[in-house]
Write an enzyme that holds these catalytic residues in place. Sequence first.
Site, PDB file in Angstrom:
ATOM      1  N   THR A 187      11.486  -7.001  16.071  1.00  0.00           N
ATOM      2  CA  THR A 187      12.924  -7.059  16.349  1.00  0.00           C
ATOM      3  C   THR A 187      13.437  -8.487  16.420  1.00  0.00           C
ATOM      4  OG1 THR A 187      12.543  -6.981  18.733  1.00  0.00           O
ATOM      5  CG2 THR A 187      12.882  -4.861  17.597  1.00  0.00           C
ATOM      6  N   LYS A 228      -1.285 -14.035  19.828  1.00  0.00           N
ATOM      7  CA  LYS A 228      -2.273 -15.037  19.466  1.00  0.00           C
ATOM      8  C   LYS A 228      -1.632 -16.021  18.507  1.00  0.00           C
ATOM      9  CE  LYS A 228      -6.934 -15.524  17.654  1.00  0.00           C
ATOM     10  NZ  LYS A 228      -8.154 -14.848  17.233  1.00  0.00           N
ATOM     11  N   HIS A 266      24.057  -0.450  11.528  1.00  0.00           N
ATOM     12  CA  HIS A 266      25.335   0.234  11.761  1.00  0.00           C
ATOM     13  C   HIS A 266      26.073  -0.412  12.932  1.00  0.00           C
ATOM     14  CE1 HIS A 266      24.019   3.493   9.103  1.00  0.00           C
ATOM     15  NE2 HIS A 266      22.823   3.271   9.628  1.00  0.00           N
ATOM     16  N   GLY A 279      -0.364  -1.474   8.736  1.00  0.00           N
ATOM     17  CA  GLY A 279       0.176  -0.136   8.496  1.00  0.00           C
ATOM     18  C   GLY A 279       1.121   0.339   9.582  1.00  0.00           C
ATOM     19  N   SER A 329      -0.685  -3.450  13.039  1.00  0.00           N
ATOM     20  CA  SER A 329      -0.313  -2.065  12.739  1.00  0.00           C
ATOM     21  C   SER A 329       0.552  -1.499  13.854  1.00  0.00           C
ATOM     22  CB  SER A 329      -1.567  -1.208  12.599  1.00  0.00           C
ATOM     23  OG  SER A 329      -2.318  -1.624  11.495  1.00  0.00           O
ATOM     24  N   ASN A 364       0.834  -1.189   0.000  1.00  0.00           N
ATOM     25  CA  ASN A 364       0.000   0.000   0.000  1.00  0.00           C
ATOM     26  C   ASN A 364       0.879   1.253   0.000  1.00  0.00           C
ATOM     27  OD1 ASN A 364      -2.338   1.632   0.218  1.00  0.00           O
ATOM     28  ND2 ASN A 364      -3.335   0.085   1.486  1.00  0.00           N
TER      29      ASN A 364
END
Length: 178
Positions: free
Chosen positions: A157, A175, A107, A134, A152, A77
């Site tokens: 990580t 879940k 980095h 999103g 969203s 999107n």
Amino acid sequence: MLAGDLYDPSDAQLVGERREARRLVRDLNATTEDELDERADLVEALFGSTGAEPFVEPAFRCDYGYNLHVGDGFFANFDCVFLDVCRIEFGDRCMLGPGVHVYTATHPLDAAERARGPEYGKPVTVGDDVWVGGRAVLNPGVTVGDRAMVASGAVVTEDVPADAVVQGNPAEVVKRLD
């Protein structure tokens, strides 16, 4: 760079490759809804490989493009950003909400080394039938398993197991899907 080793981002060849990707991205982002065939051609020219019917809404950003590999039915999107210094791979039928960011660039932790300018990357892999909501962020080195859902705003990580829903910052499994 592709092997995950430190590299110099100011290398002339890399600068030229980023410049070419930005040209293609600029052309892609200038397409209209009446130019969907041209948009599809530009995605195929920019990405390293595509399955059937990839669809990318403008505005889109990436570093190199050739490190992007998407399966059949890929959908991104508006306002997605892919920092593709390493491979970013999406399986079949993956859908991304607006503003999803995928980062492979990272980095050094040592401040003195970081100040000298070298960078490195870690690939990101996303399985089949994955939905990324999103404004979610996939960080360097993560793998998202098949049929997973990233909510969203999640900041991923660590690896996401197949058939799981993750949310939060950092993202956690909330879940399991059957």
